[in-house]
Design an enzyme around this catalytic site. Structure first.
Site, PDB file in Angstrom:
ATOM      1  N   ARG A 110     -44.289  -4.444  -6.629  1.00 56.53           N
ATOM      2  CA  ARG A 110     -45.399  -3.757  -5.982  1.00 56.53           C
ATOM      3  C   ARG A 110     -46.706  -4.448  -6.359  1.00 56.53           C
ATOM      4  NH1 ARG A 110     -42.353  -1.899  -2.955  1.00 56.53           N
ATOM      5  NH2 ARG A 110     -42.095   0.233  -2.211  1.00 56.53           N
ATOM      6  N   GLU A 163     -52.098  -4.535   1.994  1.00 59.28           N
ATOM      7  CA  GLU A 163     -51.160  -5.170   2.922  1.00 59.28           C
ATOM      8  C   GLU A 163     -51.503  -4.782   4.356  1.00 59.28           C
ATOM      9  OE1 GLU A 163     -47.168  -4.314   1.631  1.00 59.28           O
ATOM     10  OE2 GLU A 163     -47.470  -5.348  -0.285  1.00 59.28           O
ATOM     11  N   HIS A 169     -44.054  -9.136   2.203  1.00 58.73           N
ATOM     12  CA  HIS A 169     -43.295  -7.935   1.836  1.00 58.73           C
ATOM     13  C   HIS A 169     -41.971  -7.865   2.599  1.00 58.73           C
ATOM     14  CE1 HIS A 169     -43.958  -3.683   0.017  1.00 58.73           C
ATOM     15  NE2 HIS A 169     -42.703  -4.063  -0.097  1.00 58.73           N
TER      16      HIS A 169
END
Length: 345
Positions: free
Chosen positions: A258, A287, A306
């Site tokens: 994360r 993000e 991601h």
């Protein structure tokens, strides 16, 4: 008649969820299945009301949930408002490792069970983490870019330009859950020395070749540090300027867990100063990152958007685990992956 709402997306799709659910329940079971298709990942997730990492479909969910007893979803926001519109709801199955898109406390107060699907992407995420490690220490994207540009940089064979081998190197894993354990096994196959820092792991429980140490020792001894911890109030910002300074000069940091675990401004400074040789990450503080984010232009950084868990097998496994939880509940059994057992108590 069991009333079920499937809120799939373009990864864990409704057709996968429906097929796995019908295969998991006893033959002849009466199911009333309605569906809502979410736009993720074609449209990024984000915070919705009081939950996070969710698709922005709270209004649509409120309008559709009605008398559903079960919701199966990966990205739908199960908020206070959604729960208020679902008086018959008894189970929420979140087909991901952590139900951050579900207001678990509100569900518990209303007597609604919440299940997740831990380990669904462990294989994909572990393989991606190892890919990032290898790509970072050998600067594969940067070198690929030179060849693709028509250059033949044999000067990159120079000692000061070379990367390192994992064999004989020390790799520190911060976090030793389902993903960290798989990464450790793969690293041992490379003949790496593996260190682990995880307060929830008992000393003596690790396999040969893997040593449990405190985080300070891991940072000081590791050539490569790879993060596999959950983001909690205790772990937020744990890799800060002091932690980066404690890392071995010329070391590498990889984060596929994360973005909130790392102070990326401090990381940029550590790379610019030459204290760290490189970094690789699949997760970001925001993000997507803003266009002026300084690390976007760094040739010492390997980045993926991601995607660590993005394999078809992960989607199939999520659907299987989600269907198994729903089927167990419908059969009157304790569903696997239960995160709020106080409801049953």
């Amino acid at each position: 008649m069991s009333r079920i709402l499937l809120a799939g997306d373009h990864f864990v799709r409704n057709d996968l969820l429906a097929d796995r659910l019908r295969a998991a329940v006893p033959a002849g079971s009466a199911l009333d299945v309605r569906t809502l298709e979410l736009a993720w990942p074609l449209v990024p997730f984000g915070p919705v009301a009081e939950v996070d990492e969710a698709s922005d479909v709270e209004d649509e969910l409120v309008a559709l949930v009605g008398d559903a007893e079960v919701i199966v979803t990966q990205m739908a926001p199960v908020t206070e408002r959604v729960l208020a519109a679902a008086p018959s709801l008894r189970l929420v199955v979140c087909t991901r490792g952590g139900p951050v898109n579900v207001n678990v406390d509100a569900c518990t107060e209303r007597g609604v069970l919440v299940c997740n699907t831990p380990g669904r992407n462990a294989v994909a995420a572990a393989e991606h983490a190892l890919t990032l490690i290898l790509s970072t220490v050998r600067a594969i994207p940067r070198i690929h870019g030179t060849v693709a540009a028509g250059e033949w940089r044999s000067d990159l064979y120079a000692y000061d330009e070379c990367g390192l081998e994992l064999g004989g190197s020390t790799v520190g894993l911060v976090g030793y859950g389902a993903i960290g354990r798989r990464v450790a096994r793969m690293l041992l196959a490379f003949d790496a020395q593996v260190l682990v820092a995880d307060p929830f792991v008992a000393d003596g429980s690790l396999p040969d070749g893997v040593a449990l140490v405190e985080l300070d020792e891991l940072l000081a001894r590791s050539d490569v540090v790879s993060l596999h911890a959950r983001l909690t109030p205790d772990t937020a910002g744990m890799i800060d300027a002091a932690a980066l300074a404690a890392m071995r000069p010329g070391g590498y940091l990889v984060n596929s867990a994360r973005g909130g675990l790392v102070d990326y401004d401090a990381l940029a400074a550590a790379l610019a100063s030459g204290h760290l040789a490189g970094a690789g990450f699949d997760v970001f503080p925001a993000e997507p990152p803003p266009a002026d984010w300084p690390l976007l232009g760094s040739d010492r950084v390997v980045m993926t958007p991601h995607l660590a868990g993005a394999t078809r097998q992960t989607a199939h496994r999520a659907a299987d685990l989600g269907a198994a939880a729903a089927a167990a509940f419908l059969a009157g059994d304790r569903p696997p992956g239960l995160v709020n057992p106080a409801v049953l108590d």
